[in-house]
Write a protein that holds these residues in place. Structure first.
Motif, PDB file in Angstrom:
ATOM      1  N   ASP A 154       0.771  -1.120   0.092  1.00  0.00           N
ATOM      2  CA  ASP A 154      -0.087  -0.125  -0.080  1.00  0.00           C
ATOM      3  C   ASP A 154       0.705   1.281  -0.158  1.00  0.00           C
ATOM      4  O   ASP A 154       0.177   2.465   0.361  1.00  0.00           O
ATOM      5  N   ILE A 155       2.266   1.104  -0.166  1.00  0.00           N
ATOM      6  CA  ILE A 155       3.070   2.196  -0.195  1.00  0.00           C
ATOM      7  C   ILE A 155       2.666   3.049  -1.407  1.00  0.00           C
ATOM      8  O   ILE A 155       2.213   4.356  -1.405  1.00  0.00           O
ATOM      9  N   ILE A 156       2.409   2.862  -2.737  1.00  0.00           N
ATOM     10  CA  ILE A 156       2.377   3.444  -3.818  1.00  0.00           C
ATOM     11  C   ILE A 156       0.901   3.959  -3.840  1.00  0.00           C
ATOM     12  O   ILE A 156       0.627   5.197  -3.945  1.00  0.00           O
TER      13      ILE A 156
ATOM     14  N   ALA B 187      -9.749  15.575   2.481  1.00  0.00           N
ATOM     15  CA  ALA B 187      -9.737  14.306   3.087  1.00  0.00           C
ATOM     16  C   ALA B 187     -10.788  13.674   2.181  1.00  0.00           C
ATOM     17  O   ALA B 187     -10.850  12.534   2.254  1.00  0.00           O
ATOM     18  N   THR B 188     -11.999  14.450   1.781  1.00  0.00           N
ATOM     19  CA  THR B 188     -12.989  13.536   1.083  1.00  0.00           C
ATOM     20  C   THR B 188     -12.482  12.921  -0.131  1.00  0.00           C
ATOM     21  O   THR B 188     -12.537  11.733  -0.691  1.00  0.00           O
ATOM     22  N   VAL B 189     -11.641  13.911  -0.919  1.00  0.00           N
ATOM     23  CA  VAL B 189     -10.658  13.232  -2.144  1.00  0.00           C
ATOM     24  C   VAL B 189      -9.966  12.208  -1.795  1.00  0.00           C
ATOM     25  O   VAL B 189      -9.863  11.110  -2.441  1.00  0.00           O
ATOM     26  N   ILE B 190      -9.204  12.200  -0.712  1.00  0.00           N
ATOM     27  CA  ILE B 190      -8.373  10.993  -0.251  1.00  0.00           C
ATOM     28  C   ILE B 190      -9.193   9.726  -0.033  1.00  0.00           C
ATOM     29  O   ILE B 190      -8.901   8.625  -0.616  1.00  0.00           O
ATOM     30  N   GLY B 191     -10.246   9.985   0.770  1.00  0.00           N
ATOM     31  CA  GLY B 191     -11.102   8.756   0.915  1.00  0.00           C
ATOM     32  C   GLY B 191     -11.616   8.176  -0.375  1.00  0.00           C
ATOM     33  O   GLY B 191     -11.724   6.758  -0.471  1.00  0.00           O
ATOM     34  N   ILE B 192     -12.021   8.884  -1.373  1.00  0.00           N
ATOM     35  CA  ILE B 192     -12.509   8.529  -2.617  1.00  0.00           C
ATOM     36  C   ILE B 192     -11.787   7.941  -3.392  1.00  0.00           C
ATOM     37  O   ILE B 192     -11.650   6.727  -3.708  1.00  0.00           O
ATOM     38  N   VAL B 193     -10.174   8.367  -3.497  1.00  0.00           N
ATOM     39  CA  VAL B 193      -9.218   7.867  -4.138  1.00  0.00           C
ATOM     40  C   VAL B 193      -8.836   6.531  -3.445  1.00  0.00           C
ATOM     41  O   VAL B 193      -8.554   5.346  -4.179  1.00  0.00           O
ATOM     42  N   ALA B 194      -8.895   6.179  -2.094  1.00  0.00           N
ATOM     43  CA  ALA B 194      -8.164   5.156  -1.505  1.00  0.00           C
ATOM     44  C   ALA B 194      -9.337   4.106  -1.485  1.00  0.00           C
ATOM     45  O   ALA B 194      -9.127   2.952  -1.940  1.00  0.00           O
ATOM     46  N   TYR B 195     -10.613   4.154  -1.831  1.00  0.00           N
ATOM     47  CA  TYR B 195     -11.630   3.295  -2.055  1.00  0.00           C
ATOM     48  C   TYR B 195     -11.692   2.833  -3.424  1.00  0.00           C
ATOM     49  O   TYR B 195     -11.880   1.742  -3.889  1.00  0.00           O
ATOM     50  N   LEU B 196     -11.520   4.070  -4.502  1.00  0.00           N
ATOM     51  CA  LEU B 196     -11.340   3.502  -5.711  1.00  0.00           C
ATOM     52  C   LEU B 196     -10.204   2.456  -6.037  1.00  0.00           C
ATOM     53  O   LEU B 196     -10.094   1.508  -6.886  1.00  0.00           O
ATOM     54  N   LEU B 197      -8.986   2.725  -5.334  1.00  0.00           N
ATOM     55  CA  LEU B 197      -7.773   2.009  -5.623  1.00  0.00           C
ATOM     56  C   LEU B 197      -8.011   0.677  -5.037  1.00  0.00           C
ATOM     57  O   LEU B 197      -7.593  -0.429  -5.631  1.00  0.00           O
ATOM     58  N   THR B 198      -8.780   0.593  -4.000  1.00  0.00           N
ATOM     59  CA  THR B 198      -9.035  -0.991  -3.223  1.00  0.00           C
ATOM     60  C   THR B 198      -9.865  -1.686  -3.925  1.00  0.00           C
ATOM     61  O   THR B 198      -9.867  -2.758  -4.261  1.00  0.00           O
ATOM     62  N   ARG B 199     -11.033  -0.790  -4.651  1.00  0.00           N
ATOM     63  CA  ARG B 199     -11.997  -1.584  -5.351  1.00  0.00           C
ATOM     64  C   ARG B 199     -11.302  -2.047  -6.572  1.00  0.00           C
ATOM     65  O   ARG B 199     -11.776  -3.148  -7.357  1.00  0.00           O
ATOM     66  N   ARG B 200     -10.334  -1.446  -7.269  1.00  0.00           N
ATOM     67  CA  ARG B 200      -9.680  -1.799  -8.479  1.00  0.00           C
ATOM     68  C   ARG B 200      -8.637  -2.851  -8.251  1.00  0.00           C
ATOM     69  O   ARG B 200      -7.915  -2.982  -9.210  1.00  0.00           O
ATOM     70  N   HIS B 201      -8.357  -3.345  -7.010  1.00  0.00           N
ATOM     71  CA  HIS B 201      -7.309  -4.102  -6.472  1.00  0.00           C
ATOM     72  C   HIS B 201      -6.121  -3.476  -6.619  1.00  0.00           C
ATOM     73  O   HIS B 201      -5.002  -4.357  -7.087  1.00  0.00           O
ATOM     74  N   LEU B 202      -5.892  -2.168  -6.673  1.00  0.00           N
ATOM     75  CA  LEU B 202      -4.594  -1.567  -6.606  1.00  0.00           C
ATOM     76  C   LEU B 202      -3.963  -1.211  -5.367  1.00  0.00           C
ATOM     77  O   LEU B 202      -2.867  -0.692  -5.147  1.00  0.00           O
ATOM     78  N   GLY B 203      -4.930  -1.373  -4.258  1.00  0.00           N
ATOM     79  CA  GLY B 203      -4.506  -1.386  -2.868  1.00  0.00           C
ATOM     80  C   GLY B 203      -5.052  -2.429  -2.016  1.00  0.00           C
ATOM     81  O   GLY B 203      -5.934  -3.032  -2.547  1.00  0.00           O
TER      82      GLY B 203
ATOM     83  N   ASP C 128      -5.200  -2.382   1.989  1.00  0.00           N
ATOM     84  CA  ASP C 128      -6.000  -2.077   3.121  1.00  0.00           C
ATOM     85  C   ASP C 128      -6.407  -0.683   2.970  1.00  0.00           C
ATOM     86  O   ASP C 128      -5.482   0.391   2.956  1.00  0.00           O
ATOM     87  N   ILE C 129      -7.724  -0.318   2.795  1.00  0.00           N
ATOM     88  CA  ILE C 129      -8.079   1.160   2.633  1.00  0.00           C
ATOM     89  C   ILE C 129      -7.762   1.780   4.011  1.00  0.00           C
ATOM     90  O   ILE C 129      -7.854   3.046   3.846  1.00  0.00           O
ATOM     91  N   ASP C 130      -7.926   1.099   5.119  1.00  0.00           N
ATOM     92  CA  ASP C 130      -7.545   2.006   6.384  1.00  0.00           C
ATOM     93  C   ASP C 130      -6.213   2.390   6.285  1.00  0.00           C
ATOM     94  O   ASP C 130      -5.782   3.472   6.704  1.00  0.00           O
ATOM     95  N   ASN C 131      -5.212   1.801   5.863  1.00  0.00           N
ATOM     96  CA  ASN C 131      -3.783   2.041   5.916  1.00  0.00           C
ATOM     97  C   ASN C 131      -3.484   3.196   5.068  1.00  0.00           C
ATOM     98  O   ASN C 131      -2.790   3.895   5.407  1.00  0.00           O
ATOM     99  N   ILE C 132      -4.372   2.973   3.775  1.00  0.00           N
ATOM    100  CA  ILE C 132      -3.830   3.979   2.670  1.00  0.00           C
ATOM    101  C   ILE C 132      -4.507   5.275   3.420  1.00  0.00           C
ATOM    102  O   ILE C 132      -3.803   6.287   2.923  1.00  0.00           O
ATOM    103  N   ILE C 133      -5.522   5.339   3.893  1.00  0.00           N
ATOM    104  CA  ILE C 133      -6.120   6.651   4.441  1.00  0.00           C
ATOM    105  C   ILE C 133      -5.227   7.152   5.502  1.00  0.00           C
ATOM    106  O   ILE C 133      -5.025   8.324   5.663  1.00  0.00           O
ATOM    107  N   ILE C 134      -4.837   6.323   6.419  1.00  0.00           N
ATOM    108  CA  ILE C 134      -4.039   6.805   7.546  1.00  0.00           C
ATOM    109  C   ILE C 134      -2.695   7.605   7.037  1.00  0.00           C
ATOM    110  O   ILE C 134      -2.390   8.666   7.673  1.00  0.00           O
ATOM    111  N   GLY C 135      -2.014   6.814   6.064  1.00  0.00           N
ATOM    112  CA  GLY C 135      -0.771   7.491   5.618  1.00  0.00           C
ATOM    113  C   GLY C 135      -1.269   9.077   4.807  1.00  0.00           C
ATOM    114  O   GLY C 135      -0.529   9.899   4.865  1.00  0.00           O
TER     115      GLY C 135
END
Length: 252
Positions: free
Chosen positions: A142-144, A175-191, A193-200
């Motif tokens: 989830d670094i990238i 913060a809303t943009v970050i949440g949406i991006v993290a959600y889309l990345l995990t839904r596309r299997h590019l990430g 853990d959505i929690d870890n992505i948002i935390i960073g």
């Protein structure tokens, strides 16, 4: 000492104090710098009162008082350092009062900011590495994604603050943009853990300097400034949390 000279000294102190408050300096440092400038200019006892929205300076037992308003508050520690350097040069007689005032006006207008692309890049790097620290696990996958979300979130933050002066709107929307991006990345299997992505990704938005300065002001006895800055930090954190919560409410 002539009246015009006294007014010039007070005006110089106000400029220095205003720059430091607008740039995120602690209040005790602001008052110390203003008092030192006044003392080195020939005023033995000056009276200084500072708040996050305005500051006052006068001469003890004399009818000379000036006040100044603080229009904006941001973080620019380079300006704080430049003001301190100029005040030290004035104390050692390297520059005159007129040169100090001119130097302060140049600092106020000409201090360069880092280019936006470099700020976004730094936000991406910070998001990636702080994700590992705050998540408590070596989530290398989830670094990238965290870097991408952090960069886009900070870009949104900068864009919003460029078009509006309303406080906390930038934190909320980014913060809303970050949440949406993290959600889309995990839904596309590019990430993973959505929690870890948002935390960073939200770490570049967290008002860490404001919280630190608030505590330092409270410990130094500046209760009004400490509480005001603490409330600003709490509202910023609340705006960030609200933006993330809305994404979880409508997308998760």
């Amino acid at each position: 000492m002539k009246i015009a000279q006294k007014n010039k000294i007070l005006e110089t102190c106000l400029i220095a104090g205003r720059i430091m408050i607008e740039s995120g300096s602690e209040m005790y440092r602001v008052e110390d710098t203003m008092n030192r400038i006044a003392y080195n200019a020939g005023i033995q006892k000056s009276v200084v009162f500072t708040t996050p929205t305005g500051l006052f300076i006068g001469i003890e037992n004399q009818p000379y008082v000036q006040l100044g308003a603080v229009a904006v508050r941001t973080i620019n520690l380079e300006k704080v350092e430049n003001v301190n350097t100029a005040s030290r040069q004035f104390a050692t007689k390297e520059i005159t009062l007129d040169q100090l005032m001119l130097r302060l006006k140049q600092i106020d207008q000409d201090t360069a900011h880092f280019p936006l692309w470099l700020q976004i890049t730094a936000a991406a790097v910070i998001s990636a590495f702080l994700m590992i620290i705050f998540s408590g696990e070596y989530d290398w996958l989830d670094i990238i994604p965290s870097a991408v979300a952090g960069a886009l979130g900070y870009a949104a933050f900068a864009a919003v603050n460029r078009v509006t002066t309303i406080r906390f709107i930038g934190e909320f929307l980014s913060a809303t943009v970050i949440g949406i991006v993290a959600y889309l990345l995990t839904r596309r299997h590019l990430g993973v853990d959505i929690d870890n992505i948002i935390i960073g990704a939200v770490m570049p938005l967290v008002p860490g300097v404001a919280i630190t300065n608030s505590i330092r002001d409270l410990l130094a006895g500046h209760l009004l400034s400490g509480m005001v800055r603490g409330m600003e930090a709490i509202l910023s954190a609340f705006a960030i949390g609200t933006g993330i919560a809305l994404v979880f409410r409508f997308f998760m």
